[in-house]
Design an enzyme around this catalytic site. Structure first.
Site, PDB file in Angstrom:
ATOM      1  N   ALA A   1       0.870  -1.184   0.000  1.00 45.53           N
ATOM      2  CA  ALA A   1       0.000   0.000   0.000  1.00 45.53           C
ATOM      3  C   ALA A   1       0.913   1.243   0.000  1.00 45.53           C
ATOM      4  O   ALA A   1       0.834   2.111   0.874  1.00 45.53           O
ATOM      5  CB  ALA A   1      -0.958   0.004   1.184  1.00 45.53           C
ATOM      6  N   LEU A   2       1.760   1.271  -0.998  1.00 39.07           N
ATOM      7  CA  LEU A   2       2.862   2.243  -1.020  1.00 39.07           C
ATOM      8  C   LEU A   2       2.368   3.669  -1.222  1.00 39.07           C
ATOM      9  O   LEU A   2       1.381   3.914  -1.920  1.00 39.07           O
ATOM     10  CB  LEU A   2       3.844   1.877  -2.138  1.00 39.07           C
TER      11      LEU A   2
ATOM     12  N   GLY B   1       5.852   8.437   1.015  1.00 38.96           N
ATOM     13  CA  GLY B   1       6.841   8.203   2.080  1.00 38.96           C
ATOM     14  C   GLY B   1       7.737   7.025   1.710  1.00 38.96           C
ATOM     15  O   GLY B   1       8.968   7.106   1.815  1.00 38.96           O
ATOM     16  N   HIS B   2       7.105   5.923   1.265  1.00 44.12           N
ATOM     17  CA  HIS B   2       7.908   4.768   0.830  1.00 44.12           C
ATOM     18  C   HIS B   2       8.798   5.157  -0.353  1.00 44.12           C
ATOM     19  O   HIS B   2       9.972   4.778  -0.416  1.00 44.12           O
ATOM     20  CB  HIS B   2       6.998   3.625   0.362  1.00 44.12           C
TER      21      HIS B   2
ATOM     22  N   ASP C   1       7.717   5.648  12.492  1.00 44.37           N
ATOM     23  CA  ASP C   1       7.782   4.532  13.441  1.00 44.37           C
ATOM     24  C   ASP C   1       9.130   4.619  14.157  1.00 44.37           C
ATOM     25  O   ASP C   1       9.999   3.751  13.986  1.00 44.37           O
ATOM     26  CB  ASP C   1       7.638   3.215  12.692  1.00 44.37           C
TER      27      ASP C   1
ATOM     28  N   GLN D   1      10.105   1.693  16.342  1.00 43.92           N
ATOM     29  CA  GLN D   1      10.493   0.545  15.491  1.00 43.92           C
ATOM     30  C   GLN D   1      11.932   0.719  14.981  1.00 43.92           C
ATOM     31  O   GLN D   1      12.727  -0.212  14.989  1.00 43.92           O
ATOM     32  CB  GLN D   1       9.520   0.443  14.316  1.00 43.92           C
TER      33      GLN D   1
ATOM     34  N   MET E   1       2.276  10.492   6.461  1.00 38.74           N
ATOM     35  CA  MET E   1       1.827   9.484   5.501  1.00 38.74           C
ATOM     36  C   MET E   1       1.865   8.094   6.127  1.00 38.74           C
ATOM     37  O   MET E   1       2.803   7.759   6.854  1.00 38.74           O
ATOM     38  CB  MET E   1       2.699   9.514   4.256  1.00 38.74           C
ATOM     39  N   SER E   2       0.827   7.330   5.839  1.00 39.59           N
ATOM     40  CA  SER E   2       0.727   5.967   6.356  1.00 39.59           C
ATOM     41  C   SER E   2      -0.182   5.178   5.424  1.00 39.59           C
ATOM     42  O   SER E   2      -1.150   5.729   4.887  1.00 39.59           O
ATOM     43  CB  SER E   2       0.119   6.005   7.762  1.00 39.59           C
TER      44      SER E   2
HETATM   45  O1  PAF Z   1       7.138  -0.448   8.950  1.00 36.85           O
HETATM   46  C1  PAF Z   1       6.687  -1.419   8.320  1.00 36.85           C
HETATM   47  O2  PAF Z   1       6.107  -1.282   7.248  1.00 36.85           O
HETATM   48  C2  PAF Z   1       6.841  -2.826   8.901  1.00 36.85           C
HETATM   49  O3  PAF Z   1       6.772  -2.798  10.273  1.00 36.85           O
HETATM   50  C3  PAF Z   1       8.115  -3.530   8.421  1.00 36.85           C
HETATM   51  C4  PAF Z   1       9.370  -2.814   8.898  1.00 36.85           C
HETATM   52  C5  PAF Z   1       8.125  -3.627   6.905  1.00 36.85           C
HETATM   53  C6  PAF Z   1       8.166  -4.951   8.975  1.00 36.85           C
HETATM   54  O4  PAF Z   1       7.063  -5.709   8.586  1.00 36.85           O
END
Ligand code: PAF
Length: 282
Positions: free
Chosen positions: A32-33, A36-37, A151, A154, A185-186
């Protein structure tokens, strides 16, 4: 762009690149890009010869079955975006390819980082993230891997996992990418209702005010002020707000001169959970 669903074929292709001394930049995603990606992919392509992106909705990091079921899946559009971006290789495995029959997490010790913030509300989430990222790193063996700072917890946990497991990959944290109105963005944003989408930028607006207040207000004053702001906002439910130091991610009660702080927030807009954070200066 080459697409692999199978880790052996991916490894063979990467081994060839590595034997030609090519460096590998890796962007793990759950698909679901969004822009941000794409910004992570651009960063990866600036600094590496080959860019690998993975799309894998990792079941073990979801503590809520409904959230996993409803996680947006837009693979055809993702492939179009990746083909137009600087992605050389897409790895899009099935669950069995990553987990075989045993869909469980390894238990990690992240030196307490996992018990802060998200860890209090998402049981087992970081063990799931650690498991899949470690597995993907073993398959791809990248030189550098790119993660967004939305994140932030994370990101710190992945850095810790890399250090503790002596993995030979450099972790790069990249700035939060925002919509024009400030919403971080998410992939989950596409599930916001119209009225929740309209109110969602309130989260970042409030964080920016926190940043201004941080220079002259105490942390307890800021906490009280923020709670009141959200009480006045019936469409948003505050799950947590905390000011924490960037290293240990421990909630701060007072400001210590030698520490760097961030404000972290999680909010429900209907059933969609939004998280965000901002760096603070004192
Ligand atoms: O941030 C994310 O999209 C996920 O947590 C990741 C790092 C791809 C791991 O599944």
């Amino acid at each position: 762009m080459k697409i692999f669903n199978n880790k052996k074929d991916l490894r063979d292709c990467l081994l060839e690149h590595k034997s030609n001394k090519k460096t590998i930049g890796f962007v793990p995603t759950m698909g679901a890009l969004h822009d941000g990606h794409l910004s992570l992919i651009e960063k990866a392509s600036e600094k590496n010869d080959i860019v690998v992106v993975s799309i894998f909705v990792n079941p073990t990091q979801f503590d809520n079955v409904e959230d996993l079921k409803k996680y947006p899946k837009t693979i055809e559009n993702d492939i179009k975006l990746l083909s137009a971006a600087s992605c050389d290789i897409l790895f899009s495995p099935k669950v069995e390819e990553i987990y075989s029959e045993n869909i469980t997490s390894e238990k990690f010790d992240f030196d307490g980082l996992e018990h802060q913030m998200e860890g209090k509300f998402r049981d087992g989430h970081f063990n799931g993230v650690g498991t899949v990222v470690k597995t993907l790193f073993k398959i791809v063996a990248p030189d550098k891997a790119y993660f967004g700072q939305k994140d932030f917890q994370q990101l710190q946990i992945i850095k810790k996992m890399v250090k503790k497991n002596h993995l030979n990959v450099k972790i790069k944290g990249c700035p939060i990418f925002r919509e024009q109105d400030g919403l971080a963005m998410s992939s989950r944003n596409i599930r916001l209702s119209k009225e929740h989408r309209e109110i969602a930028p309130f989260v970042y607006k409030t964080l920016k005010k926190v940043k201004k207040k941080f220079s002259h207000k105490s942390i307890s004053e800021i906490n009280k002020w923020l709670e009141n702001q959200f009480k006045k906002q019936p469409l948003l439910t505050l799950e947590y707000f905390t000011i924490a130091d960037e290293k240990a991610l421990e909630t701060a009660k007072t400001k210590e001169p030698n520490k760097k702080y961030r404000a972290f927030i999680a909010v429900f807009a209907g059933e969609i959970r939004l998280i965000d954070n901002i760096r603070l200066k004192h």
